[in-house]
Every structure is written in structure tokens, then in C-alpha cells.
Design a protein around this motif. Sequence first.
Motif, PDB file in Angstrom:
ATOM      1  N   ASP A  93       0.833  -1.211   0.000  1.00 20.75           N
ATOM      2  CA  ASP A  93       0.000   0.000   0.000  1.00 20.75           C
ATOM      3  C   ASP A  93       0.866   1.259   0.000  1.00 20.75           C
ATOM      4  O   ASP A  93       0.594   2.212  -0.729  1.00 20.75           O
ATOM      5  CB  ASP A  93      -0.943   0.015   1.203  1.00 20.75           C
ATOM      6  N   ALA A  94       1.919   1.259   0.832  1.00 18.38           N
ATOM      7  CA  ALA A  94       2.833   2.410   0.885  1.00 18.38           C
ATOM      8  C   ALA A  94       3.531   2.603  -0.459  1.00 18.38           C
ATOM      9  O   ALA A  94       3.701   3.729  -0.932  1.00 18.38           O
ATOM     10  CB  ALA A  94       3.851   2.217   2.006  1.00 18.38           C
ATOM     11  N   TYR A  95       3.928   1.506  -1.093  1.00 19.54           N
ATOM     12  CA  TYR A  95       4.592   1.585  -2.393  1.00 19.54           C
ATOM     13  C   TYR A  95       3.646   2.204  -3.443  1.00 19.54           C
ATOM     14  O   TYR A  95       4.049   3.082  -4.194  1.00 19.54           O
ATOM     15  CB  TYR A  95       5.037   0.188  -2.845  1.00 19.54           C
ATOM     16  N   ARG A  96       2.422   1.738  -3.457  1.00 18.92           N
ATOM     17  CA  ARG A  96       1.439   2.236  -4.445  1.00 18.92           C
ATOM     18  C   ARG A  96       1.103   3.707  -4.227  1.00 18.92           C
ATOM     19  O   ARG A  96       0.862   4.437  -5.174  1.00 18.92           O
ATOM     20  CB  ARG A  96       0.171   1.402  -4.383  1.00 18.92           C
ATOM     21  N   SER A  97       1.086   4.131  -2.958  1.00 20.64           N
ATOM     22  CA  SER A  97       0.729   5.523  -2.673  1.00 20.64           C
ATOM     23  C   SER A  97       1.935   6.459  -2.797  1.00 20.64           C
ATOM     24  O   SER A  97       1.778   7.672  -2.754  1.00 20.64           O
ATOM     25  CB  SER A  97       0.129   5.642  -1.271  1.00 20.64           C
ATOM     26  N   ASP A  99       4.486   6.633  -0.650  1.00 13.98           N
ATOM     27  CA  ASP A  99       5.035   7.046   0.654  1.00 13.98           C
ATOM     28  C   ASP A  99       6.351   6.365   0.931  1.00 13.98           C
ATOM     29  O   ASP A  99       6.624   5.282   0.637  1.00 13.98           O
ATOM     30  CB  ASP A  99       4.052   6.702   1.779  1.00 13.98           C
TER      31      ASP A  99
END
Length: 99
Positions: A93-97, A99
Amino acid sequence: MDKMYAASLCYRGGLLGGALRLDDERLTYSTTKLQVAPEIRQMPLPYCRIKGVEKSRALFLPTVTISMEDGQKRKFLVFRREGFLENLSAAMDAYRSGD
């Protein structure tokens, strides 16, 4: 994120001991076994190429199956599977966003 998990790759009908490492861009399986090909000894699985992650089983053992966009599937026996899945989801999720 930089987390390590003791894990075994389900490989050619057996288990190949090693570790899974989560970082900011990829999940990497590594083993020190010299009798396997170099691409198995260090196997990066970039988050951008992971198509799906699911709980699975190998005989009676709880495993995780990682499906890649090229159609390859890798099955791992991961110690502390629930924690691994939570951290993998958070890392992806962090990679996709970004961050």
C-alpha cells in the motif's frame, strides 16, 4: 520498511529454507543453498509486479502464495504468517501511494 521473516520456498516437491525480506520496493526471498540456481538463491519480487497474495496450504502446513503478473506463482511457508501478511499489505500500500 525493512522486515525479515524466516521462510521456506516450496520448491520441486520440498521446502528450501531461507528468509523473506520486505523493503520499500520489493519482497526478496534469499537462501544460502548452493545447489539451487542463482535466480532462486536471490529472488526479488517487486511490489509493482505482484498480482495477488493469498493464504494457501502445502499438505497440512499454512503457506502464502504470491502470484506475479507474468503468471508465475511462488509458494512460501512463512513463520508468523499473519504478521507477514499484514506487513506485506502495508508495504505494498505504501509503495502504491508513493510514501
